[in-house]
Design a protein around this motif. Sequence first.
Motif, PDB file in Angstrom:
ATOM      1  N   ALA A   1      44.791  39.045  34.058  1.00 15.84           N
ATOM      2  CA  ALA A   1      44.667  38.811  32.791  1.00 15.84           C
ATOM      3  C   ALA A   1      43.465  39.181  32.116  1.00 15.84           C
ATOM      4  O   ALA A   1      42.995  39.737  31.244  1.00 15.84           O
ATOM      5  CB  ALA A   1      44.711  37.164  32.811  1.00 15.84           C
ATOM      6  N   LEU A   2      42.614  38.987  33.431  1.00 16.90           N
ATOM      7  CA  LEU A   2      40.847  39.405  32.892  1.00 16.90           C
ATOM      8  C   LEU A   2      40.991  40.810  32.691  1.00 16.90           C
ATOM      9  O   LEU A   2      40.365  41.389  31.583  1.00 16.90           O
ATOM     10  CB  LEU A   2      39.787  39.147  33.871  1.00 16.90           C
ATOM     11  CG  LEU A   2      39.726  37.664  34.281  1.00 16.90           C
ATOM     12  CD1 LEU A   2      38.736  37.387  35.666  1.00 16.90           C
ATOM     13  CD2 LEU A   2      38.851  37.286  32.985  1.00 16.90           C
ATOM     14  N   MET A   3      41.661  41.827  33.431  1.00 17.84           N
ATOM     15  CA  MET A   3      41.554  43.234  32.939  1.00 17.84           C
ATOM     16  C   MET A   3      42.092  43.570  31.854  1.00 17.84           C
ATOM     17  O   MET A   3      41.542  44.463  31.094  1.00 17.84           O
ATOM     18  CB  MET A   3      42.384  43.772  34.241  1.00 17.84           C
ATOM     19  CG  MET A   3      42.395  45.261  34.407  1.00 17.84           C
ATOM     20  SD  MET A   3      40.711  45.982  34.537  1.00 17.84           S
ATOM     21  CE  MET A   3      40.565  46.474  36.284  1.00 17.84           C
ATOM     22  N   LYS A   4      43.190  42.832  31.354  1.00 15.29           N
ATOM     23  CA  LYS A   4      43.702  43.053  30.066  1.00 15.29           C
ATOM     24  C   LYS A   4      42.971  42.664  29.008  1.00 15.29           C
ATOM     25  O   LYS A   4      42.862  43.543  27.916  1.00 15.29           O
ATOM     26  CB  LYS A   4      44.952  42.135  29.887  1.00 15.29           C
ATOM     27  CG  LYS A   4      46.253  42.735  30.048  1.00 15.29           C
ATOM     28  CD  LYS A   4      47.616  42.301  29.436  1.00 15.29           C
ATOM     29  CE  LYS A   4      48.795  42.734  29.746  1.00 15.29           C
ATOM     30  NZ  LYS A   4      49.887  41.732  30.055  1.00 15.29           N
ATOM     31  N   LEU A   5      42.213  41.393  29.062  1.00 15.88           N
ATOM     32  CA  LEU A   5      41.145  41.090  28.139  1.00 15.88           C
ATOM     33  C   LEU A   5      40.066  42.112  27.809  1.00 15.88           C
ATOM     34  O   LEU A   5      39.677  42.227  26.783  1.00 15.88           O
ATOM     35  CB  LEU A   5      40.943  39.636  28.569  1.00 15.88           C
ATOM     36  CG  LEU A   5      41.465  38.546  28.199  1.00 15.88           C
ATOM     37  CD1 LEU A   5      40.954  37.145  28.881  1.00 15.88           C
ATOM     38  CD2 LEU A   5      41.746  38.248  26.854  1.00 15.88           C
TER      39      LEU A   5
ATOM     40  N   THR B   1      34.035  50.718  36.386  1.00 12.42           N
ATOM     41  CA  THR B   1      33.188  49.941  35.598  1.00 12.42           C
ATOM     42  C   THR B   1      34.088  48.695  35.245  1.00 12.42           C
ATOM     43  O   THR B   1      33.526  47.317  35.376  1.00 12.42           O
ATOM     44  CB  THR B   1      32.964  50.588  34.193  1.00 12.42           C
ATOM     45  OG1 THR B   1      32.003  51.869  34.559  1.00 12.42           O
ATOM     46  CG2 THR B   1      32.038  49.727  33.218  1.00 12.42           C
ATOM     47  N   LYS B   2      35.272  48.846  34.984  1.00 11.75           N
ATOM     48  CA  LYS B   2      36.214  47.708  34.741  1.00 11.75           C
ATOM     49  C   LYS B   2      36.393  46.721  36.084  1.00 11.75           C
ATOM     50  O   LYS B   2      36.514  45.702  35.899  1.00 11.75           O
ATOM     51  CB  LYS B   2      37.688  48.232  34.326  1.00 11.75           C
ATOM     52  CG  LYS B   2      37.507  48.708  32.990  1.00 11.75           C
ATOM     53  CD  LYS B   2      38.846  49.007  32.233  1.00 11.75           C
ATOM     54  CE  LYS B   2      39.724  49.836  32.887  1.00 11.75           C
ATOM     55  NZ  LYS B   2      41.001  50.126  31.783  1.00 11.75           N
ATOM     56  N   GLN B   3      36.448  47.482  37.257  1.00  8.54           N
ATOM     57  CA  GLN B   3      36.389  46.493  38.378  1.00  8.54           C
ATOM     58  C   GLN B   3      35.221  45.641  38.596  1.00  8.54           C
ATOM     59  O   GLN B   3      35.296  44.734  38.810  1.00  8.54           O
ATOM     60  CB  GLN B   3      36.347  47.360  39.650  1.00  8.54           C
ATOM     61  CG  GLN B   3      38.040  47.932  40.004  1.00  8.54           C
ATOM     62  CD  GLN B   3      38.044  48.536  41.562  1.00  8.54           C
ATOM     63  OE1 GLN B   3      37.373  48.148  42.320  1.00  8.54           O
ATOM     64  NE2 GLN B   3      38.823  49.511  41.518  1.00  8.54           N
ATOM     65  N   VAL B   4      33.990  46.371  38.148  1.00  9.18           N
ATOM     66  CA  VAL B   4      32.793  45.646  38.195  1.00  9.18           C
ATOM     67  C   VAL B   4      32.779  44.425  37.326  1.00  9.18           C
ATOM     68  O   VAL B   4      32.479  43.385  37.554  1.00  9.18           O
ATOM     69  CB  VAL B   4      31.363  46.573  37.712  1.00  9.18           C
ATOM     70  CG1 VAL B   4      30.298  45.684  37.598  1.00  9.18           C
ATOM     71  CG2 VAL B   4      31.289  47.330  38.907  1.00  9.18           C
ATOM     72  N   GLN B   5      33.370  44.594  36.031  1.00  5.71           N
ATOM     73  CA  GLN B   5      33.639  43.600  35.244  1.00  5.71           C
ATOM     74  C   GLN B   5      34.510  42.314  35.657  1.00  5.71           C
ATOM     75  O   GLN B   5      34.342  41.294  35.367  1.00  5.71           O
ATOM     76  CB  GLN B   5      34.223  44.213  33.768  1.00  5.71           C
ATOM     77  CG  GLN B   5      33.200  45.209  32.971  1.00  5.71           C
ATOM     78  CD  GLN B   5      33.941  45.550  31.569  1.00  5.71           C
ATOM     79  OE1 GLN B   5      34.268  44.761  30.845  1.00  5.71           O
ATOM     80  NE2 GLN B   5      34.219  46.738  31.561  1.00  5.71           N
ATOM     81  N   VAL B   6      35.829  42.654  36.268  1.00  8.71           N
ATOM     82  CA  VAL B   6      36.616  41.617  36.590  1.00  8.71           C
ATOM     83  C   VAL B   6      35.683  40.812  37.685  1.00  8.71           C
ATOM     84  O   VAL B   6      35.699  39.876  37.496  1.00  8.71           O
ATOM     85  CB  VAL B   6      37.807  42.300  37.207  1.00  8.71           C
ATOM     86  CG1 VAL B   6      38.637  41.409  37.987  1.00  8.71           C
ATOM     87  CG2 VAL B   6      38.586  43.155  36.195  1.00  8.71           C
ATOM     88  N   GLN B   7      35.165  41.897  38.698  1.00  8.28           N
ATOM     89  CA  GLN B   7      34.651  40.863  39.657  1.00  8.28           C
ATOM     90  C   GLN B   7      33.430  39.973  39.133  1.00  8.28           C
ATOM     91  O   GLN B   7      33.322  38.829  39.561  1.00  8.28           O
ATOM     92  CB  GLN B   7      33.921  41.985  40.679  1.00  8.28           C
ATOM     93  CG  GLN B   7      34.743  42.372  41.523  1.00  8.28           C
ATOM     94  CD  GLN B   7      33.844  43.407  42.559  1.00  8.28           C
ATOM     95  OE1 GLN B   7      32.820  43.231  43.152  1.00  8.28           O
ATOM     96  NE2 GLN B   7      34.724  44.451  43.039  1.00  8.28           N
ATOM     97  N   TYR B   8      32.668  40.419  37.945  1.00 13.79           N
ATOM     98  CA  TYR B   8      31.525  39.697  37.587  1.00 13.79           C
ATOM     99  C   TYR B   8      32.106  38.392  36.694  1.00 13.79           C
ATOM    100  O   TYR B   8      31.711  37.157  37.001  1.00 13.79           O
ATOM    101  CB  TYR B   8      30.908  40.709  36.436  1.00 13.79           C
ATOM    102  CG  TYR B   8      29.651  39.724  35.695  1.00 13.79           C
ATOM    103  CD1 TYR B   8      28.577  40.029  36.242  1.00 13.79           C
ATOM    104  CD2 TYR B   8      30.017  38.930  34.518  1.00 13.79           C
ATOM    105  CE1 TYR B   8      27.410  39.306  35.627  1.00 13.79           C
ATOM    106  CE2 TYR B   8      28.891  38.168  33.975  1.00 13.79           C
ATOM    107  CZ  TYR B   8      27.581  38.518  34.450  1.00 13.79           C
ATOM    108  OH  TYR B   8      26.596  37.778  33.761  1.00 13.79           O
ATOM    109  N   LEU B   9      33.407  38.596  36.001  1.00 15.14           N
ATOM    110  CA  LEU B   9      33.967  37.359  35.317  1.00 15.14           C
ATOM    111  C   LEU B   9      34.647  36.393  36.299  1.00 15.14           C
ATOM    112  O   LEU B   9      34.443  35.227  35.975  1.00 15.14           O
ATOM    113  CB  LEU B   9      34.922  38.144  34.213  1.00 15.14           C
ATOM    114  CG  LEU B   9      34.318  38.762  33.023  1.00 15.14           C
ATOM    115  CD1 LEU B   9      35.297  39.556  32.389  1.00 15.14           C
ATOM    116  CD2 LEU B   9      33.668  37.845  32.236  1.00 15.14           C
ATOM    117  N   LEU B  10      34.966  36.935  37.396  1.00 16.87           N
ATOM    118  CA  LEU B  10      35.657  36.029  38.370  1.00 16.87           C
ATOM    119  C   LEU B  10      34.820  34.727  38.753  1.00 16.87           C
ATOM    120  O   LEU B  10      35.154  33.648  38.839  1.00 16.87           O
ATOM    121  CB  LEU B  10      36.213  36.829  39.484  1.00 16.87           C
ATOM    122  CG  LEU B  10      37.497  37.354  39.225  1.00 16.87           C
ATOM    123  CD1 LEU B  10      38.010  38.204  40.778  1.00 16.87           C
ATOM    124  CD2 LEU B  10      38.756  36.426  39.050  1.00 16.87           C
TER     125      LEU B  10
END
Length: 259
Positions: free
Chosen positions: A187-191, A246-255
């Motif tokens: 869901a985070l990846m989608k957002l 970059t998106k993986q970093v974003q997901v890890q950060y948001l988690l």
Amino acid sequence: MADSSSVSGSGNAFNLDTVRDSLIRQEDTIIFNLIERARFPLNSPLYDQNSGLVPGFSGSLVHFIVKETEAVQAKAGRYENPEENPFFPDGLPSPIMPTTKYPKILYPAAVSINMSKTIWDMYFNQLLPLFVDKGDDGNYASTAASDLDCLQAISRRIHYGKYVAEVKFRESPKEYEPAILAQDKNALMKLLTFEKVEEMVKKRVEKKALVFGREVSLDTNFTSEKCKVDPSVVSRLYDEWIMPLTKQVQVQYLLRRLD
Ligand SMILES: C=C(O[C@@H]1C=C(C(=O)O)C=C[C@H]1O)C(=O)O
């Protein structure tokens, strides 16, 4: 002159536009660094784990040069900047001089998000053979310095995902909170994914590589069609590695954003 390549300089505004401007500016750095590296052939002895080129050091020559360079840069405070991530963080010396106080934009645990190993492997095993000629001209030290410039620029860009995630969260926390609480990576990846932006990025970097990589002459606009770095390789670098990481970093950060 100050430019928009950083959000952690004092007084720089922090919003999705300034963060995206920084990513656009970083494209120039990455492409110019690839052009510089392409001046040298592969120079494979640099990457040989067992070359024995450095007495008393077990590892490749490029490993040795990057580790030692990072140690000098750490002493000068480079890694106090949260935008910079070393490839060999273990045992790095502390700064030996006072350093700038960087604004605290990211949450403290963000420091632990580090994709350096993945970036290192991707760069040497997949990217490099796509844009340098085969061969060995013996210019190992210069080639390694150039590799490090490429690695640092790519790493800064990918880890910038932390700022992208922070700004997206701040701009619409209510959208992100449920997915964070549910620890729902998909869901985070989608957002956080904007396909239109990604398409634009791929086209723009290809065009930049075409413009930056051609010889400029005073008689005609461009002397030849040959580019110093194949624009399609740059586009592929963004499509297959830079944007996904970059998106993986974003997901890890948001988690962990609500810890
Ligand atoms: C960086 C962003 O997040 C995502 C990643 C992108 C990238 O790495 O360039 C582009 C668009 C988004 O899918 C952004 O929205 O700008």
